[in-house]
Design a protein around this motif. Structure first.
Motif, PDB file in Angstrom:
ATOM      1  N   LEU B  50      11.898  -9.686 -14.939  1.00  0.00           N
ATOM      2  CA  LEU B  50      11.343  -8.524 -15.849  1.00  0.00           C
ATOM      3  C   LEU B  50       9.988  -8.594 -16.523  1.00  0.00           C
ATOM      4  O   LEU B  50       9.015  -7.812 -16.306  1.00  0.00           O
ATOM      5  N   ASN B  51       9.897  -9.739 -17.454  1.00  0.00           N
ATOM      6  CA  ASN B  51       8.570  -9.982 -17.729  1.00  0.00           C
ATOM      7  C   ASN B  51       7.465 -10.070 -16.889  1.00  0.00           C
ATOM      8  O   ASN B  51       6.318  -9.411 -16.932  1.00  0.00           O
ATOM      9  N   ALA B  52       7.794 -10.780 -15.480  1.00  0.00           N
ATOM     10  CA  ALA B  52       6.550 -10.862 -14.636  1.00  0.00           C
ATOM     11  C   ALA B  52       6.190  -9.508 -14.019  1.00  0.00           C
ATOM     12  O   ALA B  52       5.152  -9.371 -13.628  1.00  0.00           O
ATOM     13  N   ILE B  53       7.183  -8.393 -14.093  1.00  0.00           N
ATOM     14  CA  ILE B  53       6.640  -7.072 -13.639  1.00  0.00           C
ATOM     15  C   ILE B  53       6.322  -6.169 -14.708  1.00  0.00           C
ATOM     16  O   ILE B  53       5.922  -5.176 -14.584  1.00  0.00           O
ATOM     17  N   GLY B  54       6.097  -6.920 -15.787  1.00  0.00           N
ATOM     18  CA  GLY B  54       5.518  -6.139 -17.160  1.00  0.00           C
ATOM     19  C   GLY B  54       6.639  -5.308 -17.929  1.00  0.00           C
ATOM     20  O   GLY B  54       6.018  -4.140 -18.501  1.00  0.00           O
ATOM     21  N   PHE B 154       4.948 -17.901 -17.105  1.00  0.00           N
ATOM     22  CA  PHE B 154       5.313 -19.173 -16.716  1.00  0.00           C
ATOM     23  C   PHE B 154       5.971 -19.712 -18.127  1.00  0.00           C
ATOM     24  O   PHE B 154       6.123 -19.272 -19.252  1.00  0.00           O
ATOM     25  N   ASP B 155       6.769 -20.783 -17.840  1.00  0.00           N
ATOM     26  CA  ASP B 155       7.528 -21.466 -18.934  1.00  0.00           C
ATOM     27  C   ASP B 155       7.707 -23.134 -18.800  1.00  0.00           C
ATOM     28  O   ASP B 155       7.312 -23.281 -17.666  1.00  0.00           O
ATOM     29  N   ASN B 169       1.383 -18.920 -22.822  1.00  0.00           N
ATOM     30  CA  ASN B 169       0.647 -17.935 -23.697  1.00  0.00           C
ATOM     31  C   ASN B 169       0.312 -16.765 -22.724  1.00  0.00           C
ATOM     32  O   ASN B 169      -0.320 -17.098 -21.674  1.00  0.00           O
ATOM     33  N   THR B 170       0.332 -15.601 -23.139  1.00  0.00           N
ATOM     34  CA  THR B 170      -0.193 -14.523 -22.438  1.00  0.00           C
ATOM     35  C   THR B 170      -1.729 -14.618 -21.906  1.00  0.00           C
ATOM     36  O   THR B 170      -2.136 -14.329 -20.743  1.00  0.00           O
ATOM     37  N   SER B 171      -2.508 -14.977 -22.647  1.00  0.00           N
ATOM     38  CA  SER B 171      -3.951 -15.406 -22.468  1.00  0.00           C
ATOM     39  C   SER B 171      -4.015 -16.153 -21.212  1.00  0.00           C
ATOM     40  O   SER B 171      -4.978 -15.930 -20.187  1.00  0.00           O
ATOM     41  N   PHE B 172      -3.259 -17.318 -20.927  1.00  0.00           N
ATOM     42  CA  PHE B 172      -3.338 -18.148 -19.745  1.00  0.00           C
ATOM     43  C   PHE B 172      -2.562 -17.311 -18.527  1.00  0.00           C
ATOM     44  O   PHE B 172      -3.101 -17.388 -17.382  1.00  0.00           O
ATOM     45  N   GLU B 174      -2.393 -14.087 -18.074  1.00  0.00           N
ATOM     46  CA  GLU B 174      -3.150 -13.031 -17.417  1.00  0.00           C
ATOM     47  C   GLU B 174      -4.133 -13.485 -16.363  1.00  0.00           C
ATOM     48  O   GLU B 174      -4.762 -12.675 -15.420  1.00  0.00           O
ATOM     49  N   GLN B 175      -4.703 -14.692 -16.533  1.00  0.00           N
ATOM     50  CA  GLN B 175      -5.689 -15.277 -15.815  1.00  0.00           C
ATOM     51  C   GLN B 175      -5.304 -14.969 -14.387  1.00  0.00           C
ATOM     52  O   GLN B 175      -6.154 -14.933 -13.344  1.00  0.00           O
ATOM     53  N   TYR B 176      -4.077 -15.042 -13.926  1.00  0.00           N
ATOM     54  CA  TYR B 176      -3.637 -15.008 -12.473  1.00  0.00           C
ATOM     55  C   TYR B 176      -3.591 -13.619 -11.824  1.00  0.00           C
ATOM     56  O   TYR B 176      -3.768 -13.700 -10.790  1.00  0.00           O
ATOM     57  N   ILE B 177      -3.701 -12.768 -12.980  1.00  0.00           N
ATOM     58  CA  ILE B 177      -3.605 -11.283 -12.469  1.00  0.00           C
ATOM     59  C   ILE B 177      -4.981 -10.977 -11.775  1.00  0.00           C
ATOM     60  O   ILE B 177      -6.092 -11.243 -12.209  1.00  0.00           O
ATOM     61  N   GLY B 178      -4.834 -10.240 -10.686  1.00  0.00           N
ATOM     62  CA  GLY B 178      -5.931 -10.280  -9.510  1.00  0.00           C
ATOM     63  C   GLY B 178      -6.267 -11.110  -8.638  1.00  0.00           C
ATOM     64  O   GLY B 178      -7.007 -10.761  -7.941  1.00  0.00           O
ATOM     65  N   ALA B 179      -5.923 -12.262  -8.693  1.00  0.00           N
ATOM     66  CA  ALA B 179      -6.061 -13.385  -7.755  1.00  0.00           C
ATOM     67  C   ALA B 179      -4.947 -12.994  -6.500  1.00  0.00           C
ATOM     68  O   ALA B 179      -4.294 -12.285  -6.600  1.00  0.00           O
ATOM     69  N   LYS B 180      -5.751 -13.662  -5.487  1.00  0.00           N
ATOM     70  CA  LYS B 180      -5.239 -13.255  -4.294  1.00  0.00           C
ATOM     71  C   LYS B 180      -4.215 -14.848  -3.967  1.00  0.00           C
ATOM     72  O   LYS B 180      -4.688 -15.581  -3.977  1.00  0.00           O
TER      73      LYS B 180
END
Lengths: 222, 233
Positions: B50-54, B154-155, B169-172, B174-180
């Protein structure tokens, strides 16, 4: 044999005699494991960011210390002196594993947050210290009292530090927002420094300072 | 009773007895609590998905939300990207599979959880790899176009707090969001991650863990990309 003889001779000591009461009250202030003996500092730094963690850590230490002191005291006349430290380690390690299993099963979120620190109770110097210094040479009841005293002495410092750090550092108590929103609108900000480990040392330092200025006899001569 | 407590025989006898007693207590406790712990791990997995889909979930509402967003909409694909029939995606333990050396890499199975959030379809893909001290894992959500990453969590088990442990951490993340996910996503150290969607800034002092994330992402995402490329056309 000698133990049973003693019991017959001296059954008259009340459960909470003056001597026994001292076992509980001493570690709370004048002989506190953290502020006076400076033991258990590692965990005082690590898990005092939130009150909830500090509480469960204290409860775990209380459990381990009471049952550890009790079992060591019951076994004290049976433990071969050459392997006594190892026996103490086995006792504390198995009690900690019990605590860890119970936390994992019943409060998994807390267990996740405490993660490795539960395991590190094994190396908490307070516990081995009480086993070796007290339980090895005293009867079960005084040992239990000594355990309660030391664990509570450890717990209150932990909780005080945690309250300071959580309230000032994240504006919360037990995970709930307690500072009114108006505070933040007026420009108040949470002090992020409080979340970092060094602040725990500074808070402990302040407690030590207050304690010693109230009771100058605690100040060491150099 | 004249037992010489300093004798070797007594010392050995005492130690052996102690170990047997302690061992028996601990193993029966561990077995007794196993059903509870397994249940907790299951709920944790639902929370992670669930966390992965926000979607924020806690232990009290995880099952309900999971049923609402994902339910039984799951399947399993093979290394070649073929859909496998008759597999239970949720029960498939990818971590165990990753650890088990008797399962060859070709025989590994890859579960897919299809989530439906406010009319949008998302594919939640689990991934497993190695950090510095122990396993690391994560759940990556891919959007409707079957290539853009829309969420990642990630965990880790035992990474160093403050260093490698920062991958959760969310900041790490979030960097994956938008990548292909169809091409490689590199972890870099020169701080250029912000500029390029296919690059992610690694964690200072957590190089091996960061590299572990890079390796596990590229390895598992390639499998899923193969599956998506077959279904898209």
């Amino acid at each position: 044999m000698s133990e049973s003889l003693e019991k017959v001779k001296a059954p008259s000591e009340p459960l909470f005699s003056k001597k026994n009461k001292k076992l509980i009250t001493d570690p709370l202030s004048d002989n506190n494991p953290i502020t006076i003996q400076v033991l258990g500092i590692c965990s005082a730094l690590a898990i005092t960011v939130q009150v909830e963690q500090a509480f469960f850590m204290s409860a775990s230490v209380l459990f381990v210390l009471i049952f550890g002191n009790l079992s060591i005291s019951l076994l004290r006349n049976l433990i071969p002196s050459r392997v006594r430290i190892i026996v103490q380690l086995v006792v504390v390690a198995s009690l900690v594993i019990i605590v860890n299993e119970v936390l994992q099963a019943f409060v998994p979120d807390v267990s996740e947050k405490l993660s490795v620190f539960v395991g590190l109770i094994i190396t908490n110097c307070i516990i081995m210290g009480r086993f070796e210094a007290f339980a090895m040479g005293n009867k079960p009841w005084p040992s239990v009292l000594d355990a309660v005293g030391n664990a509570v002495g450890y717990a209150w410092i932990l909780l005080v530090v945690a309250i300071f750090r959580e309230v000032l550092g994240s504006g919360k108590f037990w995970g709930m927002e307690i500072l009114p929103q108006g505070f933040y609108e007026m420009g108040y900000m949470n002090n992020n420094l409080m979340i970092l480990p060094p602040m725990a040392l500074i808070v402990v330092g302040i407690i030590i300072w207050i304690q010693r200025s109230k009771n100058p006899s605690l100040v060491e001569e150099h | 009773m004249a037992i010489n407590k300093e004798s070797n025989a007594y010392t050995f006898g005492f130690s052996i007895l102690l170990v047997i007693v302690v061992g028996a207590i601990l193993s029966s406790l561990s077995l007794g609590l196993k059903p509870l712990k397994d249940k907790n791990a299951e709920v944790k997995k639902q929370i992670d998905i669930l966390n992965a889909i926000g979607v924020d979930a806690d232990r009290s509402n995880a099952l309900e939300l999971y049923t609402q967003y994902v339910g039984n909409n799951t399947f399993v694909v093979s290394v070649q990207g073929e859909k496998l029939e008759g597999e239970d995606a949720f029960a498939l333990d990818v971590q165990k599979q990753h650890r088990d050396k008797t399962i060859t890499e070709d025989a590994r199975k890859f579960p897919v959880f299809v989530a439906n959030k406010e009319g949008q379809t998302m594919y939640v893909l689990p991934t497993v790899g190695k950090g510095l001290w122990g396993p690391i894992w994560g759940f990556v959500a891919v959007g409707e176009d079957m290539e853009t990453i829309v969420g990642a969590s990630f965990d880790h088990k035992t990474e160093t707090p403050g260093l490698g442990a920062e991958i959760k951490n969310t900041s790490f993340e979030e960097q994956y969001i938008g990548a292909k996910m169809t091409s490689n996503i590199t972890v870099v150290k020169d701080g250029s991650g912000k500029l390029d969607a296919q690059k992610v800034d690694g964690i200072t002092g957590g190089t091996i863990t960061s590299k572990g994330v890079e390796e596990m992402m590229n390895r598992t995402m390639a499998v899923y990309a193969a599956y998506f490329s077959k279904t898209k056309i």
